[in-house]
Design a protein around this motif. Sequence first.
Motif, PDB file in Angstrom:
ATOM      1  N   ARG A 252       0.829  -1.218   0.000  1.00 32.58           N
ATOM      2  CA  ARG A 252       0.000   0.000   0.000  1.00 32.58           C
ATOM      3  C   ARG A 252       0.852   1.252   0.000  1.00 32.58           C
ATOM      4  NH1 ARG A 252      -3.026  -1.398   5.308  1.00 32.58           N
ATOM      5  NH2 ARG A 252      -0.829  -1.898   5.641  1.00 32.58           N
ATOM      6  N   SER A 253       2.072   1.174   0.516  1.00 34.49           N
ATOM      7  CA  SER A 253       2.922   2.366   0.586  1.00 34.49           C
ATOM      8  C   SER A 253       4.269   2.069  -0.067  1.00 34.49           C
ATOM      9  CB  SER A 253       3.135   2.768   2.052  1.00 34.49           C
ATOM     10  OG  SER A 253       3.869   1.762   2.712  1.00 34.49           O
ATOM     11  N   ASN A 254       4.964   3.158  -0.407  1.00 33.20           N
ATOM     12  CA  ASN A 254       6.251   3.020  -1.085  1.00 33.20           C
ATOM     13  C   ASN A 254       7.269   3.933  -0.415  1.00 33.20           C
ATOM     14  OD1 ASN A 254       8.275   2.504  -2.901  1.00 33.20           O
ATOM     15  ND2 ASN A 254       7.240   3.384  -4.684  1.00 33.20           N
ATOM     16  N   PRO A 255       7.654   3.586   0.848  1.00 36.24           N
ATOM     17  CA  PRO A 255       8.499   4.500   1.621  1.00 36.24           C
ATOM     18  C   PRO A 255       9.850   4.785   0.978  1.00 36.24           C
ATOM     19  CG  PRO A 255       8.286   2.347   2.718  1.00 36.24           C
ATOM     20  CD  PRO A 255       7.315   2.352   1.589  1.00 36.24           C
ATOM     21  N   ASN A 256      10.368   3.855   0.184  1.00 39.76           N
ATOM     22  CA  ASN A 256      11.681   4.073  -0.438  1.00 39.76           C
ATOM     23  C   ASN A 256      11.574   4.581  -1.879  1.00 39.76           C
ATOM     24  OD1 ASN A 256      13.151   3.064   1.884  1.00 39.76           O
ATOM     25  ND2 ASN A 256      12.332   1.066   1.309  1.00 39.76           N
ATOM     26  N   GLU A 257      10.331   4.935  -2.281  1.00 40.91           N
ATOM     27  CA  GLU A 257      10.070   5.481  -3.630  1.00 40.91           C
ATOM     28  C   GLU A 257      10.700   4.616  -4.723  1.00 40.91           C
ATOM     29  OE1 GLU A 257      10.946   9.652  -3.627  1.00 40.91           O
ATOM     30  OE2 GLU A 257       9.546  10.022  -1.979  1.00 40.91           O
ATOM     31  N   LEU A 258      10.433   3.333  -4.658  1.00 41.96           N
ATOM     32  CA  LEU A 258      11.002   2.391  -5.630  1.00 41.96           C
ATOM     33  C   LEU A 258      10.167   2.383  -6.907  1.00 41.96           C
ATOM     34  CD1 LEU A 258      11.634  -0.514  -3.093  1.00 41.96           C
ATOM     35  CD2 LEU A 258      13.329   1.072  -4.029  1.00 41.96           C
ATOM     36  N   ASP A 259      10.841   2.348  -8.052  1.00 41.88           N
ATOM     37  CA  ASP A 259      10.138   2.363  -9.348  1.00 41.88           C
ATOM     38  C   ASP A 259       9.369   1.079  -9.594  1.00 41.88           C
ATOM     39  OD1 ASP A 259      11.199   4.786  -9.862  1.00 41.88           O
ATOM     40  OD2 ASP A 259      12.901   4.024 -11.061  1.00 41.88           O
ATOM     41  N   ASN A 260       9.840  -0.025  -8.997  1.00 40.16           N
ATOM     42  CA  ASN A 260       9.206  -1.320  -9.268  1.00 40.16           C
ATOM     43  C   ASN A 260       8.201  -1.712  -8.200  1.00 40.16           C
ATOM     44  OD1 ASN A 260      11.160  -1.719  -7.333  1.00 40.16           O
ATOM     45  ND2 ASN A 260      11.670  -3.777  -8.021  1.00 40.16           N
ATOM     46  N   LEU A 261       7.719  -0.722  -7.420  1.00 44.85           N
ATOM     47  CA  LEU A 261       6.688  -1.030  -6.419  1.00 44.85           C
ATOM     48  C   LEU A 261       5.352  -0.434  -6.869  1.00 44.85           C
ATOM     49  CD1 LEU A 261       6.955  -1.017  -2.560  1.00 44.85           C
ATOM     50  CD2 LEU A 261       4.939  -0.095  -3.685  1.00 44.85           C
ATOM     51  N   ILE A 262       4.355  -1.306  -6.999  1.00 47.53           N
ATOM     52  CA  ILE A 262       3.006  -0.846  -7.345  1.00 47.53           C
ATOM     53  C   ILE A 262       2.254  -0.632  -6.046  1.00 47.53           C
ATOM     54  CG2 ILE A 262       0.875  -1.409  -8.563  1.00 47.53           C
ATOM     55  CD1 ILE A 262       2.472  -3.408 -10.264  1.00 47.53           C
ATOM     56  N   GLU A 263       1.765   0.599  -5.843  1.00 50.38           N
ATOM     57  CA  GLU A 263       1.022   0.888  -4.616  1.00 50.38           C
ATOM     58  C   GLU A 263      -0.394   0.369  -4.772  1.00 50.38           C
ATOM     59  OE1 GLU A 263       1.445   4.805  -2.736  1.00 50.38           O
ATOM     60  OE2 GLU A 263       3.285   4.997  -3.931  1.00 50.38           O
ATOM     61  N   CYS A 264      -0.714  -0.641  -4.017  1.00 53.12           N
ATOM     62  CA  CYS A 264      -2.004  -1.296  -4.178  1.00 53.12           C
ATOM     63  C   CYS A 264      -2.314  -2.101  -2.920  1.00 53.12           C
ATOM     64  CB  CYS A 264      -1.909  -2.214  -5.407  1.00 53.12           C
ATOM     65  SG  CYS A 264      -3.307  -3.294  -5.619  1.00 53.12           S
ATOM     66  N   ASP A 265      -3.545  -2.034  -2.485  1.00 52.63           N
ATOM     67  CA  ASP A 265      -3.991  -2.873  -1.377  1.00 52.63           C
ATOM     68  C   ASP A 265      -4.301  -4.261  -1.944  1.00 52.63           C
ATOM     69  OD1 ASP A 265      -5.623  -4.162   0.602  1.00 52.63           O
ATOM     70  OD2 ASP A 265      -6.014  -2.201   1.484  1.00 52.63           O
ATOM     71  N   VAL A 266      -3.720  -5.293  -1.385  1.00 51.70           N
ATOM     72  CA  VAL A 266      -3.947  -6.640  -1.940  1.00 51.70           C
ATOM     73  C   VAL A 266      -5.414  -7.069  -1.860  1.00 51.70           C
ATOM     74  CG1 VAL A 266      -1.637  -7.638  -1.735  1.00 51.70           C
ATOM     75  CG2 VAL A 266      -3.204  -7.769   0.225  1.00 51.70           C
ATOM     76  N   THR A 267      -6.189  -6.393  -1.012  1.00 55.80           N
ATOM     77  CA  THR A 267      -7.605  -6.770  -0.898  1.00 55.80           C
ATOM     78  C   THR A 267      -8.476  -6.053  -1.929  1.00 55.80           C
ATOM     79  OG1 THR A 267      -8.154  -5.037   0.699  1.00 55.80           O
ATOM     80  CG2 THR A 267      -7.342  -7.119   1.590  1.00 55.80           C
ATOM     81  N   SER A 268      -7.890  -5.146  -2.713  1.00 63.52           N
ATOM     82  CA  SER A 268      -8.688  -4.427  -3.714  1.00 63.52           C
ATOM     83  C   SER A 268      -8.819  -5.272  -4.982  1.00 63.52           C
ATOM     84  CB  SER A 268      -8.028  -3.082  -4.047  1.00 63.52           C
ATOM     85  OG  SER A 268      -6.822  -3.315  -4.735  1.00 63.52           O
ATOM     86  N   GLU A 269      -9.883  -5.006  -5.742  1.00 59.09           N
ATOM     87  CA  GLU A 269     -10.074  -5.749  -7.004  1.00 59.09           C
ATOM     88  C   GLU A 269      -8.930  -5.490  -7.969  1.00 59.09           C
ATOM     89  OE1 GLU A 269     -13.885  -5.270  -8.861  1.00 59.09           O
ATOM     90  OE2 GLU A 269     -14.904  -5.785  -6.978  1.00 59.09           O
ATOM     91  N   ARG A 270      -8.313  -4.326  -7.832  1.00 54.52           N
ATOM     92  CA  ARG A 270      -7.211  -3.925  -8.710  1.00 54.52           C
ATOM     93  C   ARG A 270      -6.030  -4.896  -8.625  1.00 54.52           C
ATOM     94  NH1 ARG A 270      -3.919   0.490  -7.080  1.00 54.52           N
ATOM     95  NH2 ARG A 270      -2.506   0.619  -8.852  1.00 54.52           N
ATOM     96  N   ALA A 271      -5.846  -5.530  -7.466  1.00 51.34           N
ATOM     97  CA  ALA A 271      -4.642  -6.342  -7.252  1.00 51.34           C
ATOM     98  C   ALA A 271      -4.536  -7.463  -8.281  1.00 51.34           C
ATOM     99  CB  ALA A 271      -4.633  -6.893  -5.829  1.00 51.34           C
ATOM    100  N   ALA A 272      -5.629  -8.182  -8.507  1.00 56.76           N
ATOM    101  CA  ALA A 272      -5.586  -9.294  -9.470  1.00 56.76           C
ATOM    102  C   ALA A 272      -5.387  -8.758 -10.894  1.00 56.76           C
ATOM    103  CB  ALA A 272      -6.864 -10.110  -9.373  1.00 56.76           C
ATOM    104  N   GLU A 273      -6.002  -7.583 -11.177  1.00 52.91           N
ATOM    105  CA  GLU A 273      -5.830  -6.986 -12.515  1.00 52.91           C
ATOM    106  C   GLU A 273      -4.371  -6.602 -12.743  1.00 52.91           C
ATOM    107  OE1 GLU A 273      -8.085  -7.041 -14.887  1.00 52.91           O
ATOM    108  OE2 GLU A 273      -9.275  -8.129 -13.395  1.00 52.91           O
ATOM    109  N   LEU A 274      -3.755  -6.047 -11.705  1.00 45.19           N
ATOM    110  CA  LEU A 274      -2.340  -5.668 -11.820  1.00 45.19           C
ATOM    111  C   LEU A 274      -1.470  -6.902 -12.020  1.00 45.19           C
ATOM    112  CD1 LEU A 274      -2.232  -2.918  -9.074  1.00 45.19           C
ATOM    113  CD2 LEU A 274      -1.750  -2.587 -11.508  1.00 45.19           C
ATOM    114  N   LEU A 275      -1.793  -7.975 -11.318  1.00 42.37           N
ATOM    115  CA  LEU A 275      -1.019  -9.213 -11.482  1.00 42.37           C
ATOM    116  C   LEU A 275      -1.125  -9.695 -12.936  1.00 42.37           C
ATOM    117  CD1 LEU A 275       0.617 -11.643 -10.475  1.00 42.37           C
ATOM    118  CD2 LEU A 275      -1.522 -12.657  -9.680  1.00 42.37           C
ATOM    119  N   LYS A 276      -2.354  -9.655 -13.477  1.00 43.83           N
ATOM    120  CA  LYS A 276      -2.546 -10.065 -14.878  1.00 43.83           C
ATOM    121  C   LYS A 276      -1.688  -9.201 -15.806  1.00 43.83           C
ATOM    122  CE  LYS A 276      -7.346 -11.420 -14.966  1.00 43.83           C
ATOM    123  NZ  LYS A 276      -8.676 -11.067 -15.436  1.00 43.83           N
ATOM    124  N   ASP A 277      -1.688  -7.880 -15.561  1.00 41.51           N
ATOM    125  CA  ASP A 277      -0.901  -6.957 -16.392  1.00 41.51           C
ATOM    126  C   ASP A 277       0.580  -7.310 -16.331  1.00 41.51           C
ATOM    127  OD1 ASP A 277      -3.216  -5.625 -16.918  1.00 41.51           O
ATOM    128  OD2 ASP A 277      -2.772  -3.910 -15.600  1.00 41.51           O
TER     129      ASP A 277
END
Length: 239
Positions: free
Chosen positions: A34-59
């Motif tokens: 959900r957070s990106n404290p080290n501002e990493l380019d390869n971190l997707i900010e997303c709550d794993v419980t959101s519907e978006r999580a599975a869509e992001l995995l597919k992407d």
Amino acid sequence: MKEVYIVTGASRGIGHAVATQLEQQGHTVVRMARSNPNELDNLIECDVTSERAAELLKDVLKTYEGSEAYTLINNAGIVEPIGVMGLVENDVIARAIEVNVTAPIQLANTFIQQLQNVKATKRIMNISSGAGRKTYDGWGVYGTTKAAIDHFSRIVFDEQKKMTQPIDIVAIAPGIIDTDMQTVIRSSSAESFPPLQRFLDYKEEGTLATPEETAERLIAYVQSDRMGTEPTADVRDLS
Ligand code: NAP
């Protein structure tokens, strides 16, 4: 080998250490938290419980189509609510089940849907806990969520043995590690968590593992021939 790893809960703690070491090995790593404290380019900010999580995995799987190996590490988890039954609020019970059970099962399901027939090395590592295998007063919810992910892994393990392009799966207990989760545990009360003193002693006596040494063991396991041979494991049993 061109390997892709998706690591949930990779902003801190065990997940951060695992993702960092995999990056150091030269693999493609996609982090989710959900957070990106080290501002990493390869971190997707997303709550794993959101519907978006599975869509992001597919992407992610689509983006890295043609890779030789795909590994999903379901690591994101919460220890709350800590409390003997009767002292816990019902709404926080539902949240724990969403984060620790529903989300990793949905991500595993999406991973299997997308990759079942793909010819590649495919692995799911669910980060479990000794709390799902032994009883601790005050962890009625947390222990139950981890027992659930163990059992889910056993069933998928059996199912995958019958597939022509099987996916390896394991639920692995990582030990007791000095992360924010242990801080949360130590800040509970002996009334809500009767074994509290034992966990205060672990910190005081310096017996907690570091996230880095734990990550080394988890990575060694997932990349070893042992992966796919058993549905549940514990890093403390590895030689
Ligand atoms: P931690 O330090 O509290 O880190 C938890 C990670 O999960 C963070 O990156 C957090 O990131 C992420 N997270 C939590 N809720 C999330 C959500 N809804 N969506 C996306 N990400 C979420 O915990 P840890 O000790 O590293 O624990 C990692 C795993 O190991 C957990 O599954 C835990 O149950 C298990 N485990 C830990 C221990 C231990 O002693 N530490 C022992 C046995 C098992 P954000 O806050 O940025 O979202």
